[in-house]
Design an enzyme around this catalytic site. Structure first.
Site, mmCIF file in Angstrom:
data_model
loop_
_atom_site.group_PDB
_atom_site.id
_atom_site.type_symbol
_atom_site.label_atom_id
_atom_site.label_comp_id
_atom_site.label_asym_id
_atom_site.label_seq_id
_atom_site.Cartn_x
_atom_site.Cartn_y
_atom_site.Cartn_z
ATOM 1 N N GLN A 123 0.869 -1.192 0.000
ATOM 2 C CA GLN A 123 0.000 0.000 0.000
ATOM 3 C C GLN A 123 0.905 1.241 0.000
ATOM 4 O OE1 GLN A 123 -2.609 1.692 -0.406
ATOM 5 N NE2 GLN A 123 -4.406 0.372 -0.273
ATOM 6 N N GLU A 189 -21.425 -0.075 5.407
ATOM 7 C CA GLU A 189 -20.261 -0.929 5.663
ATOM 8 C C GLU A 189 -20.777 -2.350 5.886
ATOM 9 O OE1 GLU A 189 -16.603 -0.826 6.066
ATOM 10 O OE2 GLU A 189 -17.175 -2.931 6.280
ATOM 11 N N GLN A 256 -15.466 4.670 -0.330
ATOM 12 C CA GLN A 256 -14.116 4.223 0.023
ATOM 13 C C GLN A 256 -14.111 2.773 0.464
ATOM 14 O OE1 GLN A 256 -10.786 6.174 1.720
ATOM 15 N NE2 GLN A 256 -11.643 8.195 1.373
ATOM 16 N N CYS A 402 -1.162 17.598 9.228
ATOM 17 C CA CYS A 402 -1.782 18.800 8.661
ATOM 18 C C CYS A 402 -1.159 19.048 7.300
ATOM 19 C CB CYS A 402 -1.652 20.004 9.573
ATOM 20 S SG CYS A 402 -0.008 20.593 9.838
#
Ligand code: NAD
Length: 548
Positions: A123, A189, A256, A402
């Site tokens: 990944q 889900e 997603q 951030c």
């Protein structure tokens, strides 16, 4: 299996902080608080692994404990394969994960090689040891929904309903990102444990009894303009078409689920409990069934698009899988990068993150204050950090993310290094980022979709990114294939630096945290984006063919 937890505090278990840091971050990736399936070495994103096998994991740990300051460990798809004599400016670890030669770069060949024990799926931040739990994606998701709000809904999601699916490691950030933007979210889900986990971690507010209950609650919250996120158990390829039929006023639709890997997407008709057995018994047939369900799922997304909803692909390649499943309008809606994120990439902005090796949340609180002092005029940053402090549940080592850009990241890195040196922070800090960054990835269905000059599939950029980070003094550097969108569809690179309070670390940090986002600026200058040309001019990024 004894659960893995990174060491905390100031006592070293390796020979220096430069090797202690990758060791703690590898272990942190596999902490049960952080990883989705630590017993299988799976961190997030379908089957994204931190190491190829437990033998390989043990050997990496042993080697890092003994590694000297002038040595570099080489990791090939999660297996430690060599230690080379280098020098103290060189990375302590170099990682290459899941890379295959072009014509062989497909899931079938990958799985054949994986079954032989020759490779693993890394990944993005799983195999490069800088995953920090769902928070890692939370700010990017928050920024994306904020951009949707700016584009279509007058700057707020109050009074809107978003529908999405997938509450896994990354997708689990969606409900909180929507409510942080004051909207209502219905999240489908198929795995009850994921819903429970997101509620426990306060990323998801409530679970509905069924779809009707979810709709009732969503409509009431929309009416009251109250933020609310609602989980509903079921298969997205069944529930989304049903929502479309019910004619519920949905404003935003995305997804997603782990669509990038058809074996990690549950097809309609396969009971959740039989998922694993069926995909193992017949991967080819399972892939076809998954693609066909994705075609149904995406057809419903296009149905909402036709009704005027804002619809986007959230980086999981579901459009291409649906196309393979026979749905020919799959690309009617855009990916999230061209739709909302590219202007940020032109400024070298992306998901910058750091983790406190002390394990003490007070260290992150101190870095939060430092970042706000460094960038006092950045209102969005203030809003994000304030909300993150209130609502983000740390998983494993305390961390913060951030989005900072070129000319900003190195200032934060240098400040953190000073804070380590002065003792204001109890222990060193690692500073890295997602591979999903401004200049570190080639991924034509995601980060480089619809580039202005058509250069979507040019993969020289992530390789240059890894090379320049290696040359600039990063502590570990990685090059991966297939992250986010699956085999054959992406090549991407990562870096992590360690702020250990030394002068040498300061020199390295200044270079890496300038050159790394600098890659984003030059990549977008090269593709012809005016904003990137402006940024390069204003902030002195040298681009030979732009210099007068
Ligand atoms: P994950 O494997 O942890 O979670 C995926 C979830 O989808 C699982 O909980 C699974 O049960 C659920 N699911 C699968 N099929 C389903 C179905 N038919 N109906 C309902 N639920 C279903 O993956 P993740 O880490 O959350 O990542 C999700 C996807 O997003 C991946 O494809 C990943 O590559 C991509 N991604 C996007 C970004 C981004 O910034 N947009 C970043 C990282 C990853």
């Amino acid at each position: 299996m004894t659960p893995i937890h990174a060491a905390t505090g100031t006592e070293l278990t390796a020979k220096s902080w430069q090797t202690e840091a990758p060791l703690r971050m590898l272990m942190n990736n596999l902490d049960p608080e952080v990883a989705e399936r630590p017993e299988d070495l799976v961190v997030y994103g379908g089957t994204g692994r931190a190491a190829r096998s437990w033998e390989a994991y043990d050997a990496i740990v042993r080697t890092l404990r003994d590694l000297e300051a002038d040595e570099t460990l080489l990791v090939q798809s999660g297996k430690p394969v060599g230690v080379m004599r280098t020098h103290e400016w060189a990375p302590r670890v170099l990682i290459a994960n899941s890379n295959l030669v072009g014509d062989w770069a497909n899931w079938e060949e990958f799985r054949r090689l994986e079954d032989l024990g020759l490779t693993m799926y890394g990944q993005m931040t799983a195999g490069s040891w800088i995953y920090i739990g769902t928070q890692g994606i939370l700010q990017g998701t928050f920024e994306t929904f904020a951009a949707v709000a700016d584009k279509r809904f007058g700057g707020t999601l109050a009074g809107t309903i978003t529908v999405t699916a997938g509450l896994g490691g990354m997708g689990g950030a969606q409900p909180l990102a929507v409510t942080m933007n004051d909207g209502v979210a219905i999240c489908i889900e198929c795995d009850q444990s994921r819903i429970t986990r997101r509620i426990e971690h306060r990323y998801l507010d409530v679970q509905a009894d069924d779809l009707d209950d979810a709709v009732r609650r969503a409509l009431a919250a929309k009416e009251a303009r109250t933020p609310l996120s609602i989980g509903v158990l079921g298969n997205a390829a069944e529930l989304l078409p049903r929502l479309l039929e019910l004619d519920v006023p949905i404003d935003i639709v995305t997804d997603q689920t782990s669509a990038h890997d058809p074996l990690a997407y549950l097809p309609v008709g396969v009971p959740f409990e039989e998922w694993d057995a069926q995909r193992t018994a017949d991967p080819v047939g399972f892939t076809k069934a998954a693609q066909s369900s994705m075609a149904t799922h995406v057809a419903a997304m296009v149905g909402f698009l036709d009704k005027g909803a804002e619809v986007f692909d959230y980086g999981n390649s579901i459009r291409d899988e649906a196309r393979k499943g026979g749905f020919d309008r799959a690309f009617d809606f855009p990916g999230f990068v061209p739709a909302y994120i590219r202007p940020l990439f032109c400024e070298g902005k992306g998901p910058f993150r750091w983790a406190a090796l002390s394990g003490d949340p007070a260290d992150i609180a101190a870095t939060d204050r430092a970042v706000l002092e460094l960038f006092p005029d950045n209102e969005r940053l203030r809003k994000w950090i304030t909300m993150a402090q209130e609502r983000v549940h740390y998983q494993g080592l305390p961390a913060r993310i951030c989005w900072l850009g070129y000319g900003e990241r190195h200032l934060a890195g240098l400040k953190f290094n000073e804070m380590v040196a002065s003792g204001e922070l109890k222990a060193p800090v690692v500073i890295g980022r997602d591979h999903l960054d401004c200049g570190s990835v080639a991924s034509p269905y995601r980060e480089t979709e619809a580039m202005a000059d058509g250069s979507d599939a040019i993969a020289d950029w992530p390789l240059l990114n890894a090379l320049v980070n290696t040359a600039s003094g990063a502590t570990w550097v990685s090059i991966h294939h297939g992250g986010g969108v699956g085999m054959g569809r992406s090549i991407h690179a990562g870096q992590v630096c360690v702020a250990d309070g030394t002068d040498l670390a300061a020199q390295k940090i200044e270079r890496v945290l300038s050159n790394d986002p600098g890659m984003g600026v030059i990549r977008h200058v090269d593709a012809g984006y005016d904003r990137a040309v402006e940024v390069a001019g204003e902030r002195d990024v040298r681009v030979p063919m732009q210099d007068g």
